[in-house]
Design a protein around this motif. Structure first.
Motif, PDB file in Angstrom:
ATOM      1  N   SER A   1      -8.829   4.408   4.803  1.00  0.00           N
ATOM      2  CA  SER A   1      -8.895   3.002   4.414  1.00  0.00           C
ATOM      3  C   SER A   1     -10.163   2.305   4.873  1.00  0.00           C
ATOM      4  O   SER A   1     -10.591   1.347   4.239  1.00  0.00           O
ATOM      5  N   LYS A   2     -10.817   2.812   5.932  1.00  0.00           N
ATOM      6  CA  LYS A   2     -11.972   2.087   6.466  1.00  0.00           C
ATOM      7  C   LYS A   2     -13.291   2.842   6.405  1.00  0.00           C
ATOM      8  O   LYS A   2     -14.329   2.271   6.743  1.00  0.00           O
TER       9      LYS A   2
ATOM     10  N   ASN B   1      -3.024  -0.795   1.202  1.00  0.00           N
ATOM     11  CA  ASN B   1      -4.246  -1.568   0.987  1.00  0.00           C
ATOM     12  C   ASN B   1      -4.676  -1.303  -0.450  1.00  0.00           C
ATOM     13  O   ASN B   1      -5.170  -0.225  -0.768  1.00  0.00           O
TER      14      ASN B   1
ATOM     15  N   CYS C   1      -7.117  -2.360  -2.320  1.00  0.00           N
ATOM     16  CA  CYS C   1      -8.541  -2.103  -2.552  1.00  0.00           C
ATOM     17  C   CYS C   1      -8.896  -0.647  -2.221  1.00  0.00           C
ATOM     18  O   CYS C   1      -9.541   0.036  -3.016  1.00  0.00           O
TER      19      CYS C   1
END
Length: 123
Positions: free
Chosen positions: A35-36, A72, A74
């Motif tokens: 996710s990051k 998430n 996005c």
């Protein structure tokens, strides 16, 4: 390592169970990177694809589980952008068309979002 332990169980005839084990055991450790860290997504998704049988129903299950795990939208849409180019189950069969419909469904959701990055990932 944990991936080797899960890979050991690929001798099971039920490949969906192996994919579920991957989601339950390995993916929670990889979710922060997924996710990051956009630069690591392709490698993580390649590993994920290795645990998913080449069947449209299993791949649909994989996409839904990934959506539930990420939480998430996005990051999920950016993952789908990578996954669709790795996909080889988009055939003219009923299940292949259903898988393509699933990708299109999430693309439409992303295209309706106000963030430009989400709209771009949906294209």
């Amino acid at each position: 390592t944990l991936l080797r332990q899960v890979d050991y169980y690929q001798v099971f005839p039920d490949k969906r169970a192996v994919l579920d084990m991957f989601f339950d055991l390995c993916l929670p450790q990889l979710l922060p990177m997924l996710s990051k860290a956009p630069e690591k997504r392709r490698a993580i998704l390649t590993i994920l694809f290795g645990f998913a049988e080449q069947a449209p129903l299993v791949r649909s299950h994989m996409v839904r589980r990934l959506y539930d795990a990420l939480g998430n939208l996005c990051a999920f849409l950016q993952c789908l952008t990578i996954l669709i180019f790795m996909e080889d189950c988009l055939t003219a069969s009923d299940h292949g068309v259903a898988l393509l419909d699933l990708y299109a469904y999430y693309a439409l959701i992303g295209a309706s979002q106000p963030q430009p990055t989400m709209r771009a990932a949906s294209l």
